[in-house]
Design an enzyme around this catalytic site. Structure first.
Site, PDB file in Angstrom:
ATOM      1  N   GLN A 101       5.266  -1.305  -2.127  1.00  0.00           N
ATOM      2  CA  GLN A 101       3.862  -1.054  -1.738  1.00  0.00           C
ATOM      3  C   GLN A 101       2.944  -1.396  -2.907  1.00  0.00           C
ATOM      4  OE1 GLN A 101       3.518   2.901   0.615  1.00  0.00           O
ATOM      5  NE2 GLN A 101       5.378   3.113  -0.616  1.00  0.00           N
ATOM      6  N   ASN A 102       3.530  -1.650  -4.061  1.00  0.00           N
ATOM      7  CA  ASN A 102       2.764  -1.853  -5.290  1.00  0.00           C
ATOM      8  C   ASN A 102       2.236  -3.276  -5.397  1.00  0.00           C
ATOM      9  OD1 ASN A 102       3.632   0.743  -5.781  1.00  0.00           O
ATOM     10  ND2 ASN A 102       5.282   0.134  -7.178  1.00  0.00           N
ATOM     11  N   ASP A 104       1.367  -4.432  -8.580  1.00  0.00           N
ATOM     12  CA  ASP A 104       1.312  -4.585 -10.049  1.00  0.00           C
ATOM     13  C   ASP A 104       2.233  -5.672 -10.595  1.00  0.00           C
ATOM     14  OD1 ASP A 104       3.130  -1.439 -10.198  1.00  0.00           O
ATOM     15  OD2 ASP A 104       3.939  -3.477 -10.043  1.00  0.00           O
ATOM     16  N   HIS A 119       1.880  -4.772   0.472  1.00  0.00           N
ATOM     17  CA  HIS A 119       0.418  -4.634   0.355  1.00  0.00           C
ATOM     18  C   HIS A 119      -0.209  -5.795  -0.408  1.00  0.00           C
ATOM     19  CE1 HIS A 119       0.778  -0.024   1.102  1.00  0.00           C
ATOM     20  NE2 HIS A 119       0.659  -0.713   2.216  1.00  0.00           N
ATOM     21  N   ASN A 214      12.273  10.829  -6.687  1.00  0.00           N
ATOM     22  CA  ASN A 214      10.870  11.199  -6.809  1.00  0.00           C
ATOM     23  C   ASN A 214      10.749  12.390  -7.752  1.00  0.00           C
ATOM     24  OD1 ASN A 214       8.116  11.969  -6.335  1.00  0.00           O
ATOM     25  ND2 ASN A 214       8.192  10.846  -4.393  1.00  0.00           N
ATOM     26  N   ALA A 233      11.882   8.082 -12.109  1.00  0.00           N
ATOM     27  CA  ALA A 233      12.637   6.886 -11.696  1.00  0.00           C
ATOM     28  C   ALA A 233      13.207   6.155 -12.910  1.00  0.00           C
ATOM     29  CB  ALA A 233      11.718   5.953 -10.911  1.00  0.00           C
TER      30      ALA A 233
HETATM   31  N1  APR Z   1       9.238   8.703 -11.029  1.00  0.00           N
HETATM   32  C1  APR Z   1       9.398   8.860  -9.693  1.00  0.00           C
HETATM   33  N2  APR Z   1       8.396   9.241  -8.857  1.00  0.00           N
HETATM   34  C2  APR Z   1       7.192   9.473  -9.425  1.00  0.00           C
HETATM   35  C3  APR Z   1       6.945   9.335 -10.812  1.00  0.00           C
HETATM   36  C4  APR Z   1       8.036   8.929 -11.625  1.00  0.00           C
HETATM   37  N3  APR Z   1       7.912   8.770 -12.947  1.00  0.00           N
HETATM   38  N4  APR Z   1       5.635   9.646 -11.052  1.00  0.00           N
HETATM   39  C5  APR Z   1       5.091   9.954  -9.851  1.00  0.00           C
HETATM   40  N5  APR Z   1       6.025   9.866  -8.878  1.00  0.00           N
HETATM   41  C6  APR Z   1       5.842  10.039  -7.435  1.00  0.00           C
HETATM   42  C7  APR Z   1       4.879  11.142  -7.014  1.00  0.00           C
HETATM   43  O1  APR Z   1       5.570  12.372  -6.907  1.00  0.00           O
HETATM   44  C8  APR Z   1       4.420  10.618  -5.643  1.00  0.00           C
HETATM   45  O2  APR Z   1       5.320  11.022  -4.615  1.00  0.00           O
HETATM   46  O3  APR Z   1       5.261   8.840  -6.960  1.00  0.00           O
HETATM   47  C9  APR Z   1       4.501   9.098  -5.791  1.00  0.00           C
HETATM   48  C10 APR Z   1       3.152   8.440  -5.920  1.00  0.00           C
HETATM   49  O4  APR Z   1       2.486   8.630  -4.700  1.00  0.00           O
HETATM   50  P1  APR Z   1       1.167   7.787  -4.371  1.00  0.00           P
HETATM   51  O5  APR Z   1       0.264   7.782  -5.534  1.00  0.00           O
HETATM   52  O6  APR Z   1       0.672   8.281  -3.045  1.00  0.00           O
HETATM   53  O7  APR Z   1       1.717   6.300  -4.232  1.00  0.00           O
HETATM   54  P2  APR Z   1       2.275   5.566  -2.942  1.00  0.00           P
HETATM   55  O8  APR Z   1       3.115   6.471  -2.131  1.00  0.00           O
HETATM   56  O9  APR Z   1       2.901   4.311  -3.420  1.00  0.00           O
HETATM   57  O10 APR Z   1       0.926   5.200  -2.141  1.00  0.00           O
HETATM   58  C11 APR Z   1       1.086   4.364  -1.027  1.00  0.00           C
HETATM   59  O11 APR Z   1      -1.322   4.398  -0.765  1.00  0.00           O
HETATM   60  O12 APR Z   1      -3.495   4.191  -1.525  1.00  0.00           O
HETATM   61  C12 APR Z   1      -2.460   3.522  -0.911  1.00  0.00           C
HETATM   62  O13 APR Z   1      -2.142   1.202  -0.939  1.00  0.00           O
HETATM   63  C13 APR Z   1      -1.986   2.344  -1.729  1.00  0.00           C
HETATM   64  O14 APR Z   1       0.263   1.414  -1.877  1.00  0.00           O
HETATM   65  C14 APR Z   1      -0.500   2.612  -1.960  1.00  0.00           C
HETATM   66  C15 APR Z   1      -0.169   3.568  -0.839  1.00  0.00           C
END
Ligand code: APR
Length: 248
Positions: A101-102, A104, A119, A214, A233
């Site tokens: 979904q990233n 980067d 995305h 997570n 991770a």
């Molecule tokens: N290792 C593992 N998990 C982690 C770490 C880490 N070091 N740091 C944070 N997390 C977890 C958090 O607990 C959370 O569940 O990563 C997740 C980040 O969640 P979001 O910020 O909601 O990211 P994501 O799920 O990828 O968002 C999906 O939302 O805004 C839209 O398009 C954007 O692609 C994005 C989508």
């Protein structure tokens, strides 16, 4: 946790079609803020800036914000051990695909090749006026409000804005791998943004075992996750890698 690591490592080592579904959490240890959670992007910025209609009608105001949200930090970021572990597993033929979904580019920077960018990406942009796709070079990004080098028109970053469809090829390839998968890694995602967040449910429905990595429980953890590896991770994936080498 060691027992879970060992069980997960055995499943990964004997998988037939291992797939990794990644979210912002896999890049957190590379210094890229997640969207949600403490210090998240949505704490600092209003999601409206990523709404496609708002972007088109507020082009001059939105671009500086988008540069601040993504481009500055992505340019400096480097892959972390989580990205490198997945790239190594792909090279060794163990991992068949990453669905991320990233935006980067860190999976590719780490050496992964079969990366499906659900995305889109931050590497290029589409001109809303002449329709050309242009690489987002440092020169273009240095402009306060980037303009198309061909026609001077408005450039839309090639990532998916809210209100835009998922790129058809990415959607199709993601579903193909998801439905073929027997072991599905769900790494660093809250699991709330659809339609991306539906993919792990499809994998589960189709008989895959869900291994989730997570820092905290997500929408998946109490519903479809079979093995929950709680932690970073960048630490858990190398630990799995070590265990896989030990048992092989
Ligand atoms: N290792 C593992 N998990 C982690 C770490 C880490 N070091 N740091 C944070 N997390 C977890 C958090 O607990 C959370 O569940 O990563 C997740 C980040 O969640 P979001 O910020 O909601 O990211 P994501 O799920 O990828 O968002 C999906 O939302 O805004 C839209 O398009 C954007 O692609 C994005 C989508």
């Amino acid at each position: 946790m060691n027992d879970s690591i060992s069980r997960a490592a055995n499943l990964i080592a004997s998988s037939k079609h291992l797939v990794a579904f990644t979210g912002a959490g896999i890049s957190a240890e590379s210094g890229i803020p997640t969207f949600r959670g403490p210090g998240g992007i949505w704490d600092k910025y209003d999601p409206v800036v990523l709404d496609i209609d708002y972007f088109i009608h507020h082009y001059e105001q939105v671009w500086p914000v988008i540069k601040d949200m993504f481009y500055t930090v992505i340019d400096r970021a480097q892959p972390n051990p989580a990205h490198y572990t997945l790239a190594r597993w792909e090279k060794e033929g163990l991992l068949k695909a990453i669905i991320t979904q990233n935006i980067d580019n860190l999976h590719q920077k780490a050496g992964s090749r079969n990366v499906i960018e659900y995305h889109g990406n931050t590497r290029q942009a589409v001109c809303l006026d002449c329709g050309r796709t242009v690489p987002l070079t440092k020169e273009i990004l240095a402009q306060d409000v980037p303009r198309c080098p061909h026609c001077g028109g408005r450039l839309k970053p090639d990532f998916v804005f809210f209100g835009e469809p998922i790129p058809a090829e990415a959607a199709q390839k993601s579903l193909e791998h998801t439905l073929k998968s027997d072991i599905y890694l769900v790494i660093g995602t809250t699991g709330i943004i659809m339609p991306a967040s539906l993919l792990p449910y499809e994998a589960k429905k189709n008989g895959a075992t869900i291994i989730e990595i997570n820092l905290n429980p997500s929408e998946y953890t109490g519903r479809i996750t079979d093995i929950f590896l709680q932690g970073k991770a960048g630490e858990i994936l190398p630990a799995l890698d070590t265990e896989i080498r030990r048992i092989q």
